[in-house]
Design an enzyme around this catalytic site. Structure first.
Site, PDB file in Angstrom:
ATOM      1  N   HIS A  12      -2.218  -5.479   1.648  1.00 34.72           N
ATOM      2  CA  HIS A  12      -3.503  -6.160   1.478  1.00 34.72           C
ATOM      3  C   HIS A  12      -3.217  -7.595   1.059  1.00 34.72           C
ATOM      4  O   HIS A  12      -2.276  -7.848   0.308  1.00 34.72           O
ATOM      5  CB  HIS A  12      -4.339  -5.501   0.375  1.00 34.72           C
ATOM      6  CG  HIS A  12      -5.487  -6.366  -0.073  1.00 34.72           C
ATOM      7  ND1 HIS A  12      -6.688  -6.385   0.581  1.00 34.72           N
ATOM      8  CD2 HIS A  12      -5.579  -7.297  -1.071  1.00 34.72           C
ATOM      9  CE1 HIS A  12      -7.484  -7.277  -0.008  1.00 34.72           C
ATOM     10  NE2 HIS A  12      -6.834  -7.847  -1.015  1.00 34.72           N
ATOM     11  N   LYS A  28       0.821  -1.219   0.000  1.00 39.58           N
ATOM     12  CA  LYS A  28       0.000   0.000   0.000  1.00 39.58           C
ATOM     13  C   LYS A  28       0.859   1.276   0.000  1.00 39.58           C
ATOM     14  O   LYS A  28       2.065   1.223   0.258  1.00 39.58           O
ATOM     15  CB  LYS A  28      -0.939  -0.036   1.213  1.00 39.58           C
ATOM     16  CG  LYS A  28      -1.974  -1.174   1.165  1.00 39.58           C
ATOM     17  CD  LYS A  28      -2.932  -1.085   2.353  1.00 39.58           C
ATOM     18  CE  LYS A  28      -4.004  -2.153   2.311  1.00 39.58           C
ATOM     19  NZ  LYS A  28      -4.945  -2.033   3.467  1.00 39.58           N
ATOM     20  N   GLU A  62      -9.747 -10.663  -7.456  1.00 40.04           N
ATOM     21  CA  GLU A  62      -8.783  -9.568  -7.277  1.00 40.04           C
ATOM     22  C   GLU A  62      -7.613  -9.689  -8.268  1.00 40.04           C
ATOM     23  O   GLU A  62      -7.170  -8.693  -8.838  1.00 40.04           O
ATOM     24  CB  GLU A  62      -8.284  -9.552  -5.831  1.00 40.04           C
ATOM     25  CG  GLU A  62      -9.373  -9.122  -4.851  1.00 40.04           C
ATOM     26  CD  GLU A  62      -8.993  -9.254  -3.384  1.00 40.04           C
ATOM     27  OE1 GLU A  62      -9.832  -8.902  -2.537  1.00 40.04           O
ATOM     28  OE2 GLU A  62      -7.863  -9.690  -3.074  1.00 40.04           O
ATOM     29  N   TYR A 115     -12.509  -2.180  -3.314  1.00 43.55           N
ATOM     30  CA  TYR A 115     -13.002  -2.207  -1.938  1.00 43.55           C
ATOM     31  C   TYR A 115     -14.532  -2.068  -1.864  1.00 43.55           C
ATOM     32  O   TYR A 115     -15.057  -1.661  -0.827  1.00 43.55           O
ATOM     33  CB  TYR A 115     -12.319  -1.114  -1.115  1.00 43.55           C
ATOM     34  CG  TYR A 115     -10.952  -1.522  -0.594  1.00 43.55           C
ATOM     35  CD1 TYR A 115     -10.790  -2.646   0.213  1.00 43.55           C
ATOM     36  CD2 TYR A 115      -9.818  -0.772  -0.872  1.00 43.55           C
ATOM     37  CE1 TYR A 115      -9.555  -3.030   0.708  1.00 43.55           C
ATOM     38  CE2 TYR A 115      -8.563  -1.146  -0.386  1.00 43.55           C
ATOM     39  CZ  TYR A 115      -8.448  -2.274   0.399  1.00 43.55           C
ATOM     40  OH  TYR A 115      -7.217  -2.648   0.898  1.00 43.55           O
ATOM     41  N   ARG A 134      -2.098 -14.257   4.807  1.00 41.94           N
ATOM     42  CA  ARG A 134      -2.840 -13.559   5.885  1.00 41.94           C
ATOM     43  C   ARG A 134      -2.037 -13.627   7.196  1.00 41.94           C
ATOM     44  O   ARG A 134      -1.969 -12.657   7.946  1.00 41.94           O
ATOM     45  CB  ARG A 134      -4.227 -14.190   6.092  1.00 41.94           C
ATOM     46  CG  ARG A 134      -5.160 -14.096   4.894  1.00 41.94           C
ATOM     47  CD  ARG A 134      -5.685 -12.719   4.622  1.00 41.94           C
ATOM     48  NE  ARG A 134      -6.470 -12.187   5.718  1.00 41.94           N
ATOM     49  CZ  ARG A 134      -7.080 -10.998   5.685  1.00 41.94           C
ATOM     50  NH1 ARG A 134      -6.991 -10.243   4.588  1.00 41.94           N
ATOM     51  NH2 ARG A 134      -7.758 -10.562   6.707  1.00 41.94           N
ATOM     52  N   ASN A 151      -1.983   0.413   6.718  1.00 39.65           N
ATOM     53  CA  ASN A 151      -1.411  -0.811   7.296  1.00 39.65           C
ATOM     54  C   ASN A 151      -0.580  -1.627   6.301  1.00 39.65           C
ATOM     55  O   ASN A 151      -0.471  -2.841   6.424  1.00 39.65           O
ATOM     56  CB  ASN A 151      -2.511  -1.641   7.963  1.00 39.65           C
ATOM     57  CG  ASN A 151      -3.614  -2.034   6.996  1.00 39.65           C
ATOM     58  OD1 ASN A 151      -3.516  -1.784   5.802  1.00 39.65           O
ATOM     59  ND2 ASN A 151      -4.653  -2.668   7.506  1.00 39.65           N
TER      60      ASN A 151
HETATM   61  N1  UDP Z   1      -9.661  -0.225   7.411  1.00 36.27           N
HETATM   62  C1  UDP Z   1      -9.736   1.034   7.983  1.00 36.27           C
HETATM   63  N2  UDP Z   1     -10.367   1.161   9.188  1.00 36.27           N
HETATM   64  C2  UDP Z   1     -10.931   0.116   9.840  1.00 36.27           C
HETATM   65  C3  UDP Z   1     -10.847  -1.167   9.239  1.00 36.27           C
HETATM   66  C4  UDP Z   1     -10.213  -1.295   8.026  1.00 36.27           C
HETATM   67  O1  UDP Z   1      -9.243   2.005   7.424  1.00 36.27           O
HETATM   68  O2  UDP Z   1     -11.497   0.295  10.937  1.00 36.27           O
HETATM   69  C5  UDP Z   1      -8.977  -0.375   6.117  1.00 36.27           C
HETATM   70  C6  UDP Z   1      -7.591  -1.006   6.263  1.00 36.27           C
HETATM   71  O3  UDP Z   1      -6.700  -0.413   5.306  1.00 36.27           O
HETATM   72  C7  UDP Z   1      -7.876  -2.450   5.930  1.00 36.27           C
HETATM   73  C8  UDP Z   1      -8.933  -2.307   4.832  1.00 36.27           C
HETATM   74  O4  UDP Z   1      -9.730  -1.225   5.263  1.00 36.27           O
HETATM   75  O5  UDP Z   1      -6.718  -3.145   5.518  1.00 36.27           O
HETATM   76  C9  UDP Z   1      -9.801  -3.524   4.602  1.00 36.27           C
HETATM   77  O6  UDP Z   1     -10.338  -3.930   5.831  1.00 36.27           O
HETATM   78  P1  UDP Z   1     -10.447  -5.470   6.231  1.00 36.27           P
HETATM   79  O7  UDP Z   1     -11.280  -5.560   7.451  1.00 36.27           O
HETATM   80  O8  UDP Z   1     -10.856  -6.256   5.021  1.00 36.27           O
HETATM   81  O9  UDP Z   1      -8.939  -5.822   6.667  1.00 36.27           O
HETATM   82  P2  UDP Z   1      -7.756  -6.655   5.999  1.00 36.27           P
HETATM   83  O10 UDP Z   1      -8.376  -7.820   5.259  1.00 36.27           O
HETATM   84  O11 UDP Z   1      -7.015  -5.714   5.087  1.00 36.27           O
HETATM   85  O12 UDP Z   1      -6.902  -7.087   7.169  1.00 36.27           O
END
Ligand code: UDP
Length: 140
Positions: A117, A11, A128, A51, A87, A114
């Site tokens: 992805h 990212k 994807e 997203y 993951r 973070n």
């Molecule tokens: N995200 C955010 N705030 C939140 C939760 C998620 O900005 O409270 C963003 C973050 O960049 C995250 C992405 O949305 O990686 C997708 O969220 P998901 O719950 O799918 O998490 P991931 O699969 O990326 O761990």
């Protein structure tokens, strides 16, 4: 366990800090093979499509703005159980909850910014990957 492919994004917070190589080192050390990779600037439409599942969430607008704020590196990773393995390698969404040794523990700035992805299931991985790569761009 079957050989799988998963979709990864390094990212904008990570590319901005020149961490592409550091992230890739963790990926490769975990036994995942980078079988496709390109650095792109996502369009707003691409980020919104990617997203779309989070469209109703309060952080959606901020998330899309962040994902188009700078270059990202999109990747396809291959290996045994690659989806779950990546993951694990990424760590928890919230870096304060991520385990030691994970990419997010080492590098993520916040729950939003973070660093990486990774697809959460086989179906999403297929969708994807197809959004960003043609079949002949993936070389296993
Ligand atoms: N995200 C955010 N705030 C939140 C939760 C998620 O900005 O409270 C963003 C973050 O960049 C995250 C992405 O949305 O990686 C997708 O969220 P998901 O719950 O799918 O998490 P991931 O699969 O990326 O761990």
């Amino acid at each position: 366990m079957a050989i799988e492919r998963t979709f990864s994004i390094i990212k904008p917070d990570a590319t901005a800090r020149n961490l592409t190589g550091a992230v890739n080192a963790i990926i490769e050390k975990a036994g995942l093979k980078i079988v496709a990779q390109k650095r792109i600037l996502m369009t707003r439409a691409q980020a919104e499509t990617f997203y779309a599942v989070h469209k109703a969430r309060p952080f959606f607008g901020e998330l899309v703005d962040f994902m188009i704020s700078g270059p990202v590196v999109v990747q396809v990773l291959e290996g045994e159980g690659a989806i779950l393995k990546y993951r694990d390698v990424m760590g928890a969404t919230d870096p304060s909850k991520a385990a030691d040794g994970t990419i997010r523990k080492a590098h993520a700035k916040s729950i939003g910014e973070n660093s990486v992805h990774g697809s959460d299931a086989a179906e999403t991985a297929t969708i994807e990957i197809a959004q960003f790569f043609a079949g002949n761009e993936i070389v296993g």
